[in-house]
Write an enzyme that holds these catalytic residues in place. Structure first.
Site, PDB file in Angstrom:
ATOM      1  N   ASP A 111       0.856  -1.180   0.000  1.00 20.60           N
ATOM      2  CA  ASP A 111       0.000   0.000   0.000  1.00 20.60           C
ATOM      3  C   ASP A 111       0.900   1.241   0.000  1.00 20.60           C
ATOM      4  OD1 ASP A 111       1.093   0.243   2.511  1.00 20.60           O
ATOM      5  OD2 ASP A 111      -0.805   0.236   3.599  1.00 20.60           O
ATOM      6  N   ASP A 154       1.454   4.724   2.332  1.00 22.82           N
ATOM      7  CA  ASP A 154       1.048   5.333   3.606  1.00 22.82           C
ATOM      8  C   ASP A 154       1.440   6.816   3.662  1.00 22.82           C
ATOM      9  OD1 ASP A 154       0.471   2.647   4.999  1.00 22.82           O
ATOM     10  OD2 ASP A 154       2.546   2.408   4.348  1.00 22.82           O
ATOM     11  N   ASP A 199      -3.268   4.468   2.726  1.00 25.47           N
ATOM     12  CA  ASP A 199      -3.612   4.793   4.117  1.00 25.47           C
ATOM     13  C   ASP A 199      -3.276   6.250   4.383  1.00 25.47           C
ATOM     14  OD1 ASP A 199      -4.599   2.410   4.947  1.00 25.47           O
ATOM     15  OD2 ASP A 199      -2.889   1.854   6.201  1.00 25.47           O
TER      16      ASP A 199
END
Ligand code: UTP
Ligand code: MN
Length: 483
Positions: free
Chosen positions: A327, A329, A430
């Protein structure tokens, strides 16, 4: 640590001439090879009569090995054979001595100091040429390079760590991750067990696995884990965004093996899991640094549009220099304390209006209402306002992923209808918002890796008497927060 079984034998041996044994710390074994049984037995009796502890056979409690007319290398081989027949893995250092040391000791009535002339010479072993590495025991005290020399060992240990996570055995999982982390910090390839001498954190189980790989090329435990139906199913199911170990385990026990089984069996899925299934293939295709940079630009634009002067930091694996991630962040703050309040919904709205979000769920911060202050979070989870999202990332034609680029090649489970030449893909992002006063701790906490953070907190607590979180550093001795 002397295993129980062996300790018993040693005690029995000692007991047979207990009264006479004056030097219990010097446990001597006489090598029969080239000496003959009768001379060995004569020397044994003589030694014991003078109060020496002479053992019948080599064991892990032996400290001195005495031989006649053998070279150091021959005695080394002899010791190895003794160990093999006993099935003992751990090497311990013993003094390899010429018989002259024993005869002189017996003559003077006590074990004489070992001199160089008493020692049997051994040829240097490969690991002895490897400079000894002084390794600190907390991961946060040493460099752990992303590219290292021992992935053939760390990959194996990490499989076992992951398997321990699947059975919610955190202690076991951390032990394997710690072992792997030590091997990552080594400046050379591990070629023999001797290379691991004096290294911290290597538990018995990890050492057994490493030994097997060094000797046989693979570890049977790792291979059987990797191939087990349960491990593969747990991996495939927890790879669905929104699915944790408990849910995956329940599904496994119900007979599900892959995300493909979720739809026909009519499982109830929450919104996150629905998105996880829909974008399964994309979300299991690693995010590249280039993609992370494009997303960085988008987030920057969104944040600046709704709160000028805000600061956006790329955290997580990409901040550590990783080339690929699961992902992207981000940590967001504003130099004016309090200006960050109510920021997240505005960012999310902006992104949504641009059609950039495929999914999002924001969790509120919880540090403001907590009674015990920001320094002591109830768990390792921090209390910042956080948005778990899936971005719709437009791609250049040259960047479009092919099916084979997936982590899980061959397991095309995503249900998203994608026409050929699709120009976008789903990426997990995120977003975290922190007040400026906690920004330094939040940046540190969100940079990872997970093991590094854990070790840093353990070090702060055990070595410095402090409590570190993503919100603050708290000095237990002075009962004060170091903000
Ligand atoms: P990630 O899970 O994103 O890991 O958490 P990563 O290191 O970036 O690796 P990728 O994404 O798999 O490539 C990033 C860091 O954020 C912190 C952890 O320290 C973690 O290392 N974190 C994560 C928290 O503090 N709280 C959380 O709830 C999640
Ligand atoms: Mn990450």
């Amino acid at each position: 640590m002397v295993p129980l079984k062996r300790r018993k034998v040693t005690t029995e041996q000692t007991a047979s001439h207990d009264e006479a044994c004056k030097y219990p710390d010097v446990a001597i074994v006489i090598v029969e090879r080239k000496m003959g049984a009768s001379r060995k037995s004569f020397l044994t009796r003589l030694g014991r009569s003078k109060g020496f502890l002479i053992q019948e056979s080599y064991s892990s409690s032996t400290t001195h090995v005495v031989s006649e007319n053998n070279t150091g290398d021959e005695v080394d081989i002899w010791i190895k054979k003794q160990k093999d027949t006993e099935g003992k893995a751990s090497a311990h250092s013993v003094n390899l001595l010429d018989i002259s040391w024993l005869t002189e000791s017996m003559a003077s009535g006590n074990p004489v100091p070992i001199q160089d002339r008493h020692r049997l010479k051994t040829s240097p072993k490969p690991f002895e040429t490897t400079p000894a590495v002084k390794m600190k025991s907390y991961a946060c005290q040493r460099r752990t390079p992303l590219k290292h020399h021992n992935s053939f060992l760390t990959d194996a240990l990490e499989i076992l760590a992951q398997n321990a996570e699947f059975s919610e055995n955190e202690g076991r999982s951390v032990a394997f991750r710690r072992s792997a982390s030590v091997l990552k910090a080594l400046p050379h390839v591990v070629r023999s067990m001797g290379d691991l001498k004096d290294l911290p954190c290597l538990g018995e189980h990890s050492l057994r696995v490493i030994k097997e790989i060094l000797e046989d090329g693979t570890s049977s435990e790792v291979e059987s884990t990797r191939q087990s139906e349960q491990f593969q199913a747990m991996k495939a199911l927890t790879d669905v965004f929104g699915v944790g170990v408990r849910t995956a385990d329940r599904w496994f026990r119900e007979g599900l093996r892959s995300p493909l089984d979720l739809i026909p069996t009519g499982q109830k899925l929450n919104h996150a899991q629905q998105a996880g299934v829909k974008y399964y293939n994309d979300l299991n295709t690693p995010v590249t640094k280039k993609e992370a940079m494009v997303i960085s630009d988008i987030v920057e634009k969104a944040v600046k549009a709704v709160l000028p002067g805000a600061i956006i930091t790329l955290t997580g694996g990409f901040r550590r220099g990783k080339e690929l991630g699961h992902d992207v962040d981000f940590l967001i703050t504003h130099p004016e304390e309090g200006a960050e309040e109510r920021l997240m919904p505005k960012i999310v709205n902006w992104l949504d209006n641009q059609g950039l979000l495929l999914y999002q769920k924001t969790t509120r911060n919880s540090y403001l209402e907590s009674k015990d202050g920001p320094a002591r979070p109830a768990s390792n989870m921090d209390r910042f306002e956080r948005c778990f999202s899936i971005f719709k990332l437009e791609q250049l034609e040259s960047d479009t992923h092919t099916e084979t680029s997936s982590y899980n090649s061959g397991r095309a489970a995503g249900t998203e209808e994608r026409h050929a030449g699709s120009t976008w893909r789903a990426v997990r992002v995120d977003l975290v918002v922190s007040p400026y006063s906690q920004f330094a701790f939040a940046t540190l906490g969100w940079t990872g890796s997970k093991l590094f953070e854990r070790e840093l907190r353990r070090w702060a607590g055990q070595e410095k008497g402090m409590s570190l979180s993503s919100h603050a550093l708290y000095d237990s001795k002075q009962s004060s927060c170091l903000l």
